[in-house]
Motif scaffolding. Structure first.
Motif, PDB file in Angstrom:
ATOM      1  N   MET A   1       0.801  -1.201   0.000  1.00 47.03           N
ATOM      2  CA  MET A   1       0.000   0.000   0.000  1.00 47.03           C
ATOM      3  C   MET A   1       0.843   1.264   0.000  1.00 47.03           C
ATOM      4  SD  MET A   1      -3.169   0.047  -0.346  1.00 47.03           S
ATOM      5  CE  MET A   1      -4.774   0.150   0.294  1.00 47.03           C
ATOM      6  N   SER A   2       2.070   1.173   0.419  1.00 55.52           N
ATOM      7  CA  SER A   2       2.906   2.363   0.538  1.00 55.52           C
ATOM      8  C   SER A   2       3.255   2.971  -0.815  1.00 55.52           C
ATOM      9  CB  SER A   2       4.184   2.035   1.313  1.00 55.52           C
ATOM     10  OG  SER A   2       4.976   1.129   0.575  1.00 55.52           O
ATOM     11  N   GLN A   3       3.159   2.198  -1.867  1.00 57.96           N
ATOM     12  CA  GLN A   3       3.488   2.694  -3.205  1.00 57.96           C
ATOM     13  C   GLN A   3       2.248   3.039  -4.030  1.00 57.96           C
ATOM     14  OE1 GLN A   3       6.638   3.322  -4.306  1.00 57.96           O
ATOM     15  NE2 GLN A   3       7.259   2.825  -2.229  1.00 57.96           N
ATOM     16  N   LEU A   4       1.070   2.960  -3.447  1.00 58.90           N
ATOM     17  CA  LEU A   4      -0.169   3.173  -4.201  1.00 58.90           C
ATOM     18  C   LEU A   4      -0.240   4.573  -4.815  1.00 58.90           C
ATOM     19  CD1 LEU A   4      -2.716   1.760  -5.100  1.00 58.90           C
ATOM     20  CD2 LEU A   4      -3.833   2.538  -3.003  1.00 58.90           C
ATOM     21  N   GLY A   5       0.207   5.582  -4.102  1.00 57.36           N
ATOM     22  CA  GLY A   5       0.204   6.946  -4.642  1.00 57.36           C
ATOM     23  C   GLY A   5       1.081   7.066  -5.876  1.00 57.36           C
ATOM     24  N   LEU A   6       2.236   6.426  -5.828  1.00 61.99           N
ATOM     25  CA  LEU A   6       3.146   6.429  -6.976  1.00 61.99           C
ATOM     26  C   LEU A   6       2.532   5.692  -8.158  1.00 61.99           C
ATOM     27  CD1 LEU A   6       5.937   7.268  -8.028  1.00 61.99           C
ATOM     28  CD2 LEU A   6       6.829   5.116  -7.108  1.00 61.99           C
ATOM     29  N   VAL A   7       1.852   4.602  -7.872  1.00 59.27           N
ATOM     30  CA  VAL A   7       1.183   3.839  -8.943  1.00 59.27           C
ATOM     31  C   VAL A   7       0.124   4.712  -9.618  1.00 59.27           C
ATOM     32  CG1 VAL A   7      -0.343   1.881  -9.415  1.00 59.27           C
ATOM     33  CG2 VAL A   7       1.655   1.580  -7.941  1.00 59.27           C
ATOM     34  N   TYR A   8      -0.673   5.420  -8.842  1.00 57.72           N
ATOM     35  CA  TYR A   8      -1.693   6.304  -9.413  1.00 57.72           C
ATOM     36  C   TYR A   8      -1.060   7.401 -10.276  1.00 57.72           C
ATOM     37  CZ  TYR A   8      -5.340   4.365  -6.335  1.00 57.72           C
ATOM     38  OH  TYR A   8      -6.240   3.560  -5.692  1.00 57.72           O
ATOM     39  N   ALA A   9       0.008   7.989  -9.785  1.00 57.01           N
ATOM     40  CA  ALA A   9       0.685   9.055 -10.532  1.00 57.01           C
ATOM     41  C   ALA A   9       1.261   8.510 -11.839  1.00 57.01           C
ATOM     42  CB  ALA A   9       1.779   9.682  -9.685  1.00 57.01           C
ATOM     43  N   LEU A  10       1.872   7.328 -11.783  1.00 56.64           N
ATOM     44  CA  LEU A  10       2.392   6.711 -13.007  1.00 56.64           C
ATOM     45  C   LEU A  10       1.271   6.369 -13.973  1.00 56.64           C
ATOM     46  CD1 LEU A  10       5.204   4.386 -11.625  1.00 56.64           C
ATOM     47  CD2 LEU A  10       5.473   6.341 -13.148  1.00 56.64           C
ATOM     48  N   LEU A  11       0.149   5.937 -13.443  1.00 56.63           N
ATOM     49  CA  LEU A  11      -1.010   5.661 -14.289  1.00 56.63           C
ATOM     50  C   LEU A  11      -1.459   6.942 -14.986  1.00 56.63           C
ATOM     51  CD1 LEU A  11      -3.081   3.594 -15.265  1.00 56.63           C
ATOM     52  CD2 LEU A  11      -4.436   4.119 -13.232  1.00 56.63           C
ATOM     53  N   GLY A  12      -1.421   8.056 -14.284  1.00 59.93           N
ATOM     54  CA  GLY A  12      -1.770   9.338 -14.900  1.00 59.93           C
ATOM     55  C   GLY A  12      -0.850   9.674 -16.058  1.00 59.93           C
ATOM     56  N   ALA A  13       0.458   9.526 -15.848  1.00 62.93           N
ATOM     57  CA  ALA A  13       1.413   9.795 -16.930  1.00 62.93           C
ATOM     58  C   ALA A  13       1.157   8.865 -18.113  1.00 62.93           C
ATOM     59  CB  ALA A  13       2.845   9.634 -16.415  1.00 62.93           C
ATOM     60  N   ALA A  14       0.900   7.592 -17.810  1.00 63.30           N
ATOM     61  CA  ALA A  14       0.649   6.618 -18.875  1.00 63.30           C
ATOM     62  C   ALA A  14      -0.629   6.945 -19.648  1.00 63.30           C
ATOM     63  CB  ALA A  14       0.569   5.207 -18.289  1.00 63.30           C
ATOM     64  N   VAL A  15      -1.669   7.346 -18.936  1.00 62.25           N
ATOM     65  CA  VAL A  15      -2.933   7.697 -19.582  1.00 62.25           C
ATOM     66  C   VAL A  15      -2.750   8.894 -20.513  1.00 62.25           C
ATOM     67  CG1 VAL A  15      -5.203   8.730 -19.094  1.00 62.25           C
ATOM     68  CG2 VAL A  15      -4.488   6.669 -17.894  1.00 62.25           C
ATOM     69  N   ALA A  16      -2.015   9.900 -20.053  1.00 56.54           N
ATOM     70  CA  ALA A  16      -1.768  11.085 -20.886  1.00 56.54           C
ATOM     71  C   ALA A  16      -1.059  10.689 -22.178  1.00 56.54           C
ATOM     72  CB  ALA A  16      -0.948  12.111 -20.117  1.00 56.54           C
ATOM     73  N   VAL A  17      -0.007   9.889 -22.046  1.00 49.41           N
ATOM     74  CA  VAL A  17       0.785   9.502 -23.216  1.00 49.41           C
ATOM     75  C   VAL A  17       0.002   8.549 -24.114  1.00 49.41           C
ATOM     76  CG1 VAL A  17       2.883   8.300 -23.959  1.00 49.41           C
ATOM     77  CG2 VAL A  17       2.971   9.876 -22.026  1.00 49.41           C
ATOM     78  N   PHE A  18      -0.622   7.547 -23.517  1.00 49.84           N
ATOM     79  CA  PHE A  18      -1.310   6.522 -24.301  1.00 49.84           C
ATOM     80  C   PHE A  18      -2.506   7.072 -25.053  1.00 49.84           C
ATOM     81  CE2 PHE A  18      -4.714   3.330 -24.577  1.00 49.84           C
ATOM     82  CZ  PHE A  18      -4.104   2.430 -25.438  1.00 49.84           C
ATOM     83  N   LEU A  19      -3.407   7.759 -24.353  1.00 41.41           N
ATOM     84  CA  LEU A  19      -4.625   8.233 -25.010  1.00 41.41           C
ATOM     85  C   LEU A  19      -4.339   9.312 -26.054  1.00 41.41           C
ATOM     86  CD1 LEU A  19      -7.216   8.342 -22.089  1.00 41.41           C
ATOM     87  CD2 LEU A  19      -6.944   6.602 -23.854  1.00 41.41           C
TER      88      LEU A  19
END
Length: 158
Positions: free
Chosen positions: A1-19
């Motif tokens: 759970m300690s890395q969940l915030g980082l996972v969300y932020a990385l998902l945001g970067a990925a969504v921006a680039v991918f979409l």
């Protein structure tokens, strides 16, 4: 759970680039089909139709820019990843959504508009400047989404 915030932020970067990248790919492909048809009939119009075909490619660049800004913000580009709480990670994800979603939609729409503009150039090459304005109008909304994503990502305290 300690890395969940980082996972969300990385998902945001990925969504921006991918979409946004997907929108550009679709748009450039649509315009490219129209451009290929024109060039097969008149190779002298290659430069003009290529310029119009490239216009939908900017959304992918915008998504990539927001992705880089996000990675820099969370410290991954410097090799020093910040410890993010899930709330901050979700805020970053939300901040990346505008450029991703608008990039996907506007990239396709700009490709369709660029294909129509290429049709104008095919029939009336002297109207190139006017034809460029139609897909450029769609670009306006991609730029607005880029601006809001950049402002939102950079405003989030990490």
């Amino acid at each position: 759970m300690s890395q969940l915030g980082l996972v969300y932020a990385l998902l945001g970067a990925a969504v921006a680039v991918f979409l946004a990248g997907a929108g550009s790919s679709i748009g450039v492909g649509i315009a490219g089909r129209a451009a290929a048809g024109v060039v097969s009939e008149d190779p002298g119009k290659f430069a003009k139709v290529l310029i119009i075909q490239l216009l939908p490619g900017t959304q992918g660049i915008y998504g990539l820019l927001v992705g880089f800004i996000t990675l820099s913000k969370i410290g991954l580009l410097g090799g020093n990843a910040a410890a993010l709480d899930p709330k901050t990670g979700l805020l970053i994800l939300a901040a990346c959504l505008p450029v991703g979603i608008v990039g996907l939609i506007s990239g396709k729409a700009q490709g369709q508009t660029a294909a129509a503009a290429i049709g104008v150039v095919a029939k009336k090459p002297d109207q190139f400047g006017k034809a460029m304005l139609f897909p450029a109008m769609v670009e306006t909304y991609a730029i607005l989404a880029l601006l809001i994503s950049i402002l939102a990502v950079t405003a989030i305290p990490v």
